[in-house]
Design an enzyme around this catalytic site. Sequence first.
Site, mmCIF file in Angstrom:
data_model
loop_
_atom_site.group_PDB
_atom_site.id
_atom_site.type_symbol
_atom_site.label_atom_id
_atom_site.label_comp_id
_atom_site.label_asym_id
_atom_site.label_seq_id
_atom_site.Cartn_x
_atom_site.Cartn_y
_atom_site.Cartn_z
ATOM 1 C CG HIS A 139 -0.380 0.266 2.514
ATOM 2 N ND1 HIS A 139 -0.057 -0.722 3.415
ATOM 3 C CD2 HIS A 139 -0.041 1.432 3.131
ATOM 4 C CE1 HIS A 139 0.436 -0.181 4.507
ATOM 5 N NE2 HIS A 139 0.463 1.130 4.371
ATOM 6 C CG ASP A 170 0.006 -4.078 2.603
ATOM 7 O OD1 ASP A 170 0.090 -3.546 1.478
ATOM 8 O OD2 ASP A 170 0.026 -3.420 3.660
ATOM 9 C CB SER A 254 3.271 1.288 6.306
ATOM 10 O OG SER A 254 2.099 1.488 7.056
#
Length: 409
Positions: A139, A170, A254
């Site tokens: 993402h 992901d 992230s």
Amino acid sequence: MGYYGDDFYDDQKKSRRGGASTFFISLVSAIIGGLIVLMMVPTLSKSGYLPGLALPSAEQEQPAQHTPAPSGGNINYSVEVGSGVVEAVKKVENAVVGVINIQRSRDFFGQSEEGEAGTGSGIVFRKAGDKAYIVTNNHVIQRAERVQVSLIKGEKNLDAKIIGTDDLTDLAVLEVDGSKIQQVAEFGDSSKVKAGEPAIAIGNPLGLEFSRTVTQGIISSVERTMPIDLNGDGEPDYEVNVLQTDAAINPGNSGGALVNIAGQVIGINSLKIAKAGVEGLGFAIPIDDASKIIDDLIKYKSVQRPAMGVIPVDLSSIPRQAYKDPLQLPNDVVSGVVIKDVSPISPADRAGLKRYDVIVQLDDQKITNQAELRKYLFQKNIGDTVKVTFYRDGKQQTANVTLAKQKLE
């Protein structure tokens, strides 16, 4: 006048004689006491009652050395910090980089311009020849027209090539010029991680301004799964294993590293639960699970998942009246996966599975929904045979299905 008579002088003489005697006794007592103390010092020092006191031996005696005080009269004492956390961070911090998602947009004049659409973190995990490889979250680089990697502050950003991405876990792998890469992270063994052990998160929360921010906590749990809904229909398409930590993870973290006390990467920080009143609920993809994905992305540009060749639907999402007709399920069967369709010439087709069969078990693993089915299959290899337990026309049956490579949609 009586104070000056003979009695007074006699008292003075007696006082002098008594004072001399008292003085002599005190002197002897002091000398004896001093000798006793001197004899007891080594014993007391060894026993710890006199910390820091040591009597120098003949070989240890050195001339006294004096360090002059710095100008201003203030003496500064420095202590070398060698804690486990500091050493762990030192071992991996420069392998954590910034990942910049660059996209084109139009300004208010309608002109197209290129700009930063978002930033995240990444981990340099391998150098091969003149290339270096970085893992991050999918993402972070989604819909990017161009990706750059930010190294140590002050250095020019590197252009990165997207090698492969995986929606289900992901994860994404980037490739950059390896000549500028100075540090590569070491992967640990996430299967050995235990709840309660220290955990260190390193990343770029809220953007590159706070690059390589270090936060510390513990592993809160090693037995967590997170449902993944790819198509937004409210039904999980997959379940991923995650490590739960209370180390602070914020937007921009992230793709960053979750590190153990040995400075090894044990997880890739992926998400947190952000709700009012909720603190310390961060999650990372275990590095053991991520490693297989990473290797596939580098080698094949996509993940090589084994598949049966069926379209699954959760039994719990089917109207209750369908349990009897057309599924004809026994009353005690309330969970499983309904086969909506079977792909022609697929492993399931060759094994004789049909539409409306209800799968309840793979090998010895109970299956209650499609996310569990996909998760179990992904633990297998292409070419493995799986024993499928299912219901058809009210009867329990089994079939052996040899898994094939999942076809890309």
